[in-house]
Design a protein around this motif. Structure first.
Motif, mmCIF file in Angstrom:
data_model
loop_
_atom_site.group_PDB
_atom_site.id
_atom_site.type_symbol
_atom_site.label_atom_id
_atom_site.label_comp_id
_atom_site.label_asym_id
_atom_site.label_seq_id
_atom_site.Cartn_x
_atom_site.Cartn_y
_atom_site.Cartn_z
ATOM 1 N N THR A 149 30.346 47.991 -5.786
ATOM 2 C CA THR A 149 30.076 49.243 -5.078
ATOM 3 C C THR A 149 30.529 49.249 -3.627
ATOM 4 N N VAL A 150 30.866 48.111 -3.084
ATOM 5 C CA VAL A 150 31.164 48.045 -1.649
ATOM 6 C C VAL A 150 32.316 48.958 -1.256
ATOM 7 N N GLU A 151 33.374 49.012 -2.035
ATOM 8 C CA GLU A 151 34.514 49.860 -1.675
ATOM 9 C C GLU A 151 34.157 51.345 -1.755
ATOM 10 N N ALA A 152 33.530 51.741 -2.851
ATOM 11 C CA ALA A 152 33.172 53.159 -3.020
ATOM 12 C C ALA A 152 32.196 53.614 -1.942
ATOM 13 N N TYR A 153 31.167 52.813 -1.683
ATOM 14 C CA TYR A 153 30.175 53.206 -0.683
ATOM 15 C C TYR A 153 30.749 53.218 0.730
ATOM 16 N N SER A 154 31.805 52.457 0.972
ATOM 17 C CA SER A 154 32.376 52.402 2.318
ATOM 18 C C SER A 154 33.035 53.720 2.737
ATOM 19 N N VAL A 155 33.382 54.556 1.778
ATOM 20 C CA VAL A 155 34.029 55.830 2.110
ATOM 21 C C VAL A 155 33.093 57.029 1.929
ATOM 22 N N LEU A 156 31.837 56.769 1.611
ATOM 23 C CA LEU A 156 30.856 57.846 1.422
ATOM 24 C C LEU A 156 29.931 57.945 2.624
ATOM 25 N N ASP A 157 29.470 59.145 2.898
ATOM 26 C CA ASP A 157 28.471 59.332 3.952
ATOM 27 C C ASP A 157 27.100 58.839 3.513
ATOM 28 N N VAL A 158 26.794 58.994 2.227
ATOM 29 C CA VAL A 158 25.491 58.630 1.689
ATOM 30 C C VAL A 158 25.701 57.884 0.376
ATOM 31 N N ALA A 159 25.004 56.768 0.226
ATOM 32 C CA ALA A 159 25.069 55.983 -1.005
ATOM 33 C C ALA A 159 23.907 56.392 -1.910
ATOM 34 N N GLY A 160 24.207 56.940 -3.077
ATOM 35 C CA GLY A 160 23.169 57.323 -4.033
ATOM 36 C C GLY A 160 22.773 56.129 -4.875
ATOM 37 N N MET A 161 21.506 55.759 -4.816
ATOM 38 C CA MET A 161 21.023 54.582 -5.535
ATOM 39 C C MET A 161 19.791 54.933 -6.340
ATOM 40 N N ASN A 162 19.963 55.700 -7.389
ATOM 41 C CA ASN A 162 18.837 56.075 -8.223
ATOM 42 C C ASN A 162 18.371 54.885 -9.052
ATOM 43 N N TYR A 163 17.053 54.730 -9.116
ATOM 44 C CA TYR A 163 16.419 53.649 -9.867
ATOM 45 C C TYR A 163 16.900 52.280 -9.410
ATOM 46 N N ALA A 164 17.184 52.124 -8.131
ATOM 47 C CA ALA A 164 17.707 50.859 -7.615
ATOM 48 C C ALA A 164 17.086 50.513 -6.265
ATOM 49 N N GLU A 165 15.780 50.650 -6.157
ATOM 50 C CA GLU A 165 15.143 50.368 -4.873
ATOM 51 C C GLU A 165 15.262 48.905 -4.469
ATOM 52 N N SER A 166 15.639 48.055 -5.391
ATOM 53 C CA SER A 166 15.839 46.643 -5.053
ATOM 54 C C SER A 166 17.010 46.456 -4.092
ATOM 55 N N ARG A 167 17.857 47.451 -3.962
ATOM 56 C CA ARG A 167 19.011 47.363 -3.055
ATOM 57 C C ARG A 167 18.665 47.758 -1.631
ATOM 58 N N TYR A 168 17.583 48.475 -1.410
ATOM 59 C CA TYR A 168 17.315 49.057 -0.101
ATOM 60 C C TYR A 168 17.254 48.007 1.011
ATOM 61 N N GLU A 169 16.415 46.991 0.847
ATOM 62 C CA GLU A 169 16.306 45.952 1.880
ATOM 63 C C GLU A 169 17.585 45.131 1.958
ATOM 64 N N LEU A 170 18.151 44.823 0.814
ATOM 65 C CA LEU A 170 19.387 44.057 0.756
ATOM 66 C C LEU A 170 20.497 44.771 1.512
ATOM 67 N N ASP A 171 20.666 46.054 1.266
ATOM 68 C CA ASP A 171 21.720 46.811 1.930
ATOM 69 C C ASP A 171 21.414 47.065 3.399
ATOM 70 N N ALA A 172 20.154 47.141 3.761
ATOM 71 C CA ALA A 172 19.802 47.275 5.177
ATOM 72 C C ALA A 172 20.284 46.051 5.947
ATOM 73 N N GLU A 173 20.254 44.909 5.300
ATOM 74 C CA GLU A 173 20.729 43.674 5.923
ATOM 75 C C GLU A 173 22.256 43.559 5.847
ATOM 76 N N LEU A 174 22.818 43.811 4.667
ATOM 77 C CA LEU A 174 24.264 43.650 4.474
ATOM 78 C C LEU A 174 25.081 44.760 5.119
ATOM 79 N N PHE A 175 24.566 45.978 5.079
ATOM 80 C CA PHE A 175 25.291 47.163 5.558
ATOM 81 C C PHE A 175 24.351 48.018 6.410
ATOM 82 N N PRO A 176 24.034 47.583 7.626
ATOM 83 C CA PRO A 176 22.998 48.251 8.425
ATOM 84 C C PRO A 176 23.257 49.723 8.728
ATOM 85 N N GLY A 177 24.495 50.185 8.674
ATOM 86 C CA GLY A 177 24.770 51.588 8.944
ATOM 87 C C GLY A 177 24.761 52.478 7.725
ATOM 88 N N ARG A 178 24.514 51.894 6.561
ATOM 89 C CA ARG A 178 24.562 52.645 5.309
ATOM 90 C C ARG A 178 23.335 53.544 5.172
#
Length: 98
Positions: A46-75
């Motif tokens: 998902t890194v390439e697709a999310y890099s060109v989006l204003d908002v990353a849609g993550m339905n049923y994937a709350e396990s990514r929230y903290e992870l992505d806050a660390e890996l991609f703080p501006g996401r």
């Protein structure tokens, strides 16, 4: 899921309790979905697709929230669809990860 829930309960499929409603059954499936969502594979895929989006849609994937806050703080993440039984944990994530 709604169409087969009663039959799954009768057959004992997925260890579904006789009193389990659709929200409980779906939340149990959510644990498996969250494991996949938090995997390195999901990050890589998902890194390439999310890099060109204003908002990353993550339905049923709350396990990514903290992870992505660390890996991609501006996401910016939007979880428009989540499991009702996870609302307390999700709300905590919203407050901690604005």
């Amino acid at each position: 899921m709604l169409a087969v829930l009663d039959e799954l309960k009768k057959s004992g499929g997925q260890s579904i309790s006789e009193n389990a409603g659709v929200n409980t059954v779906m939340a149990d499936l959510g644990d498996a979905m969250n494991a996949v969502a938090a995997s390195e594979l999901a990050t890589v895929c998902t890194v390439e697709a999310y890099s060109v989006l204003d908002v990353a849609g993550m339905n049923y994937a709350e396990s990514r929230y903290e992870l992505d806050a660390e890996l991609f703080p501006g996401r910016i993440i939007l979880g428009a669809e989540t499991f009702p039984t996870h609302i307390d944990g999700n709300w905590d994530l919203v407050r901690r990860l604005p």
